[in-house]
Design a protein around this motif. Structure first.
Motif, PDB file in Angstrom:
ATOM      1  N   PHE A  43     -19.821   0.390 -15.683  1.00 57.43           N
ATOM      2  CA  PHE A  43     -19.098   1.714 -15.950  1.00 57.43           C
ATOM      3  C   PHE A  43     -18.196   2.272 -15.328  1.00 57.43           C
ATOM      4  CE2 PHE A  43     -15.395   4.493 -17.661  1.00 57.43           C
ATOM      5  CZ  PHE A  43     -14.210   3.945 -17.656  1.00 57.43           C
ATOM      6  N   GLY A  44     -19.496   3.203 -15.492  1.00 57.19           N
ATOM      7  CA  GLY A  44     -20.210   4.426 -15.069  1.00 57.19           C
ATOM      8  C   GLY A  44     -20.392   3.980 -13.672  1.00 57.19           C
ATOM      9  N   LYS A  45     -20.822   3.913 -12.580  1.00 60.38           N
ATOM     10  CA  LYS A  45     -20.826   3.292 -11.919  1.00 60.38           C
ATOM     11  C   LYS A  45     -19.813   3.365 -10.941  1.00 60.38           C
ATOM     12  CE  LYS A  45     -25.991   1.896 -12.426  1.00 60.38           C
ATOM     13  NZ  LYS A  45     -26.662   3.829 -11.587  1.00 60.38           N
ATOM     14  N   MET A  46     -18.435   2.461 -11.266  1.00 61.53           N
ATOM     15  CA  MET A  46     -17.583   2.563 -11.058  1.00 61.53           C
ATOM     16  C   MET A  46     -17.014   3.756  -9.672  1.00 61.53           C
ATOM     17  SD  MET A  46     -15.614  -0.240 -13.480  1.00 61.53           S
ATOM     18  CE  MET A  46     -15.753  -1.063 -13.962  1.00 61.53           C
ATOM     19  N   GLY A  47     -17.612   4.561 -10.622  1.00 59.68           N
ATOM     20  CA  GLY A  47     -17.423   5.892 -10.154  1.00 59.68           C
ATOM     21  C   GLY A  47     -18.399   6.705  -8.775  1.00 59.68           C
ATOM     22  N   GLY A  48     -19.272   5.927  -8.635  1.00 62.62           N
ATOM     23  CA  GLY A  48     -20.012   6.368  -7.812  1.00 62.62           C
ATOM     24  C   GLY A  48     -20.171   6.660  -6.182  1.00 62.62           C
ATOM     25  N   LYS A  49     -19.644   7.825  -5.516  1.00 63.36           N
ATOM     26  CA  LYS A  49     -19.496   6.705  -4.542  1.00 63.36           C
ATOM     27  C   LYS A  49     -20.139   5.603  -3.582  1.00 63.36           C
ATOM     28  CE  LYS A  49     -20.550  11.320  -2.545  1.00 63.36           C
ATOM     29  NZ  LYS A  49     -19.876  11.926  -1.432  1.00 63.36           N
ATOM     30  N   HIS A  50     -22.005   6.151  -3.501  1.00 62.92           N
ATOM     31  CA  HIS A  50     -22.837   5.582  -3.135  1.00 62.92           C
ATOM     32  C   HIS A  50     -23.316   4.160  -3.761  1.00 62.92           C
ATOM     33  CE1 HIS A  50     -22.560   8.639  -0.403  1.00 62.92           C
ATOM     34  NE2 HIS A  50     -23.441   9.376  -1.341  1.00 62.92           N
ATOM     35  N   GLU A  51     -22.368   4.150  -4.807  1.00 71.64           N
ATOM     36  CA  GLU A  51     -23.005   2.495  -5.858  1.00 71.64           C
ATOM     37  C   GLU A  51     -21.803   1.635  -5.379  1.00 71.64           C
ATOM     38  OE1 GLU A  51     -24.695   3.069  -8.259  1.00 71.64           O
ATOM     39  OE2 GLU A  51     -24.991   4.530  -8.841  1.00 71.64           O
ATOM     40  N   TRP A  52     -23.056   0.681  -5.621  1.00 79.76           N
ATOM     41  CA  TRP A  52     -22.337  -0.963  -5.007  1.00 79.76           C
ATOM     42  C   TRP A  52     -20.957  -1.397  -6.004  1.00 79.76           C
ATOM     43  CZ3 TRP A  52     -23.357  -5.083  -8.238  1.00 79.76           C
ATOM     44  CH2 TRP A  52     -24.559  -4.909  -9.146  1.00 79.76           C
ATOM     45  N   LEU A  53     -20.591  -0.544  -7.230  1.00 78.22           N
ATOM     46  CA  LEU A  53     -20.082  -1.186  -8.352  1.00 78.22           C
ATOM     47  C   LEU A  53     -19.097  -0.533  -7.834  1.00 78.22           C
ATOM     48  CD1 LEU A  53     -22.589  -1.352 -11.398  1.00 78.22           C
ATOM     49  CD2 LEU A  53     -21.090  -3.411 -10.207  1.00 78.22           C
ATOM     50  N   LEU A  54     -19.066   0.733  -7.003  1.00 83.28           N
ATOM     51  CA  LEU A  54     -17.737   1.791  -6.528  1.00 83.28           C
ATOM     52  C   LEU A  54     -16.461   0.632  -6.285  1.00 83.28           C
ATOM     53  CD1 LEU A  54     -16.825   4.617  -5.419  1.00 83.28           C
ATOM     54  CD2 LEU A  54     -16.397   3.509  -3.363  1.00 83.28           C
ATOM     55  N   ASP A  55     -15.848   0.994  -7.126  1.00 87.54           N
ATOM     56  CA  ASP A  55     -14.741   0.624  -7.953  1.00 87.54           C
ATOM     57  C   ASP A  55     -13.230   1.487  -8.261  1.00 87.54           C
ATOM     58  OD1 ASP A  55     -12.152  -0.776  -7.783  1.00 87.54           O
ATOM     59  OD2 ASP A  55     -12.588  -2.835  -8.764  1.00 87.54           O
ATOM     60  N   VAL A  56     -12.929   2.596  -7.765  1.00 88.61           N
ATOM     61  CA  VAL A  56     -12.074   3.557  -8.529  1.00 88.61           C
ATOM     62  C   VAL A  56     -11.177   3.051  -8.674  1.00 88.61           C
ATOM     63  CG1 VAL A  56     -10.876   5.660  -8.101  1.00 88.61           C
ATOM     64  CG2 VAL A  56     -13.079   5.267  -6.546  1.00 88.61           C
ATOM     65  N   GLN A  57     -10.118   2.338  -8.344  1.00 91.38           N
ATOM     66  CA  GLN A  57      -9.012   1.533  -9.119  1.00 91.38           C
ATOM     67  C   GLN A  57      -9.221   0.962 -10.088  1.00 91.38           C
ATOM     68  OE1 GLN A  57      -6.855  -0.766  -6.786  1.00 91.38           O
ATOM     69  NE2 GLN A  57      -5.032  -1.180  -8.077  1.00 91.38           N
ATOM     70  N   ALA A  58     -10.892   0.814 -10.227  1.00 86.67           N
ATOM     71  CA  ALA A  58     -10.350  -0.106 -11.373  1.00 86.67           C
ATOM     72  C   ALA A  58     -11.281   0.704 -13.126  1.00 86.67           C
ATOM     73  CB  ALA A  58     -12.236  -0.957 -11.954  1.00 86.67           C
ATOM     74  N   LEU A  59     -11.898   1.611 -12.379  1.00 86.32           N
ATOM     75  CA  LEU A  59     -12.411   2.846 -13.236  1.00 86.32           C
ATOM     76  C   LEU A  59     -11.101   4.009 -13.502  1.00 86.32           C
ATOM     77  CD1 LEU A  59     -14.894   4.415 -14.231  1.00 86.32           C
ATOM     78  CD2 LEU A  59     -14.349   5.728 -12.380  1.00 86.32           C
TER      79      LEU A  59
END
Length: 305
Positions: A43-59
């Motif tokens: 969940f935390g990596k959804m907000g990391g701009k350099h993460e492959w899990l990035l999805d701000v809308q989901a966060l």
């Protein structure tokens, strides 16, 4: 959401969440806590701009509505005369008097039905709350939950800092053991150990006083960047410093100004230099005193020694 990762990832994530909930329900806390770390990391990596899990809308689809939903519940309980004194991102704590219990459950059940959520309820026997991130509480089943400064058994990856202090506070709060007595009776030197990592811009130094023909001489030796130490006393204890040199001018900063320290990086080579119990007692009492908000606070504090 997280559609960029594909359906397979979403199915895997849902399975992890279900496994965690099942482990928690079965009270297999080792598994439940381990899976919680995995879920929180994803969940935390959804907000990391350099993460492959990035999805701000989901966060934000989780955090913003979640806070609003909890505020809705808090508002309804407060308007009903129920004291909600603590709230964080995923739960609340309230003082529910006997004559308010039925109304409390009615409001919670209506909230669940309206939003499609399932609340979990626990009864707290005692709670010592400093702020939202630092507390200890004992549930009615005897289980003790700790956070922040009150954690007595930190996770492996967490920095260690004088575990004797939260252990002493725990013994005082739940078992009425005087703080000073507990700290002085510690059996493991590991409970007194602190750790520090010194940045590469500094030179780490361990400074002691040595004697040559009866004359005291300041002795500096280069320390490690990551150090393990405890508060000590006596002629063999020293000071842990970090040195910074700018344009040829050196400045020093003491990492523990309240006490001399003893390095214990090599556990087997420890010299058994005396412990400075006063340092640990004073640190513990700063926390305890913040809860003794009475006119006779001084005498209460003295009794804890």
């Amino acid at each position: 959401y997280l559609l960029h990762l594909g359906k397979g990832f979403l199915e895997l994530f849902i399975r992890i969440v279900d496994q965690r909930l099942a482990a928690k329900k079965a009270k297999i806390m080792v598994t439940a806590d381990a899976l919680k770390i995995v879920i929180n990391a994803i969940f935390g990596k959804m907000g990391g701009k350099h993460e492959w899990l990035l999805d701000v809308q989901a966060l934000y689809s989780v955090t913003i509505p979640g806070q609003l939903y909890l505020l809705m519940l808090i508002e309804r309980l407060t308007l009903a005369g129920i004291d909600v004194f603590y709230g964080n991102t995923d739960g609340i704590t309230a003082i529910v008097k006997d004559d308010k219990e039925a109304e409390y459950m009615r409001i919670c059940n209506e909230w669940e039905a309206e939003l499609g959520f399932d609340l979990e309820f626990v009864d707290i026997d005692r709670m010592l709350l400093r702020d939202v991130n630092n507390y200890t509480c004992r549930l009615s089943n005897g289980y003790i939950k700790e956070k922040g400064a009150f954690v007595t058994e930190p996770l492996v990856h967490k920095q260690i800092d004088s575990l004797i202090i939260p252990k002493a506070i725990r013994a005082w709060f739940y078992d009425n053991v005087p703080v000073g007595d507990f700290i002085k009776s510690g059996k493991s030197i590991g409970d007194y150990v602190m750790t520090v990592k010194i940045g590469s811009q500094y030179k780490p130094i361990y400074r002691t006083i040595q004697y040559e023909n009866g004359t005291p001489i300041m002795h500096d030796e280069t320390a490690q960047r990551v150090n393990r130490y405890y508060a000590g006393k006596g002629a063999k204890a020293g000071a842990l410093l970090k040195k910074k040199t700018v344009k040829g001018k050196a400045s020093y900063q003491t990492l523990l100004s309240e006490s001399a320290v003893v390095l214990i990086n090599d556990w087997d080579k420890h010299d058994n230099i005396p412990m400075n119990y006063t340092y640990y007692i004073h640190r513990a009492m700063k926390i305890v005193d913040s809860f003794l908000m009475t006119k006779d606070q001084t005498s209460l504090s003295n009794e804890l020694f």
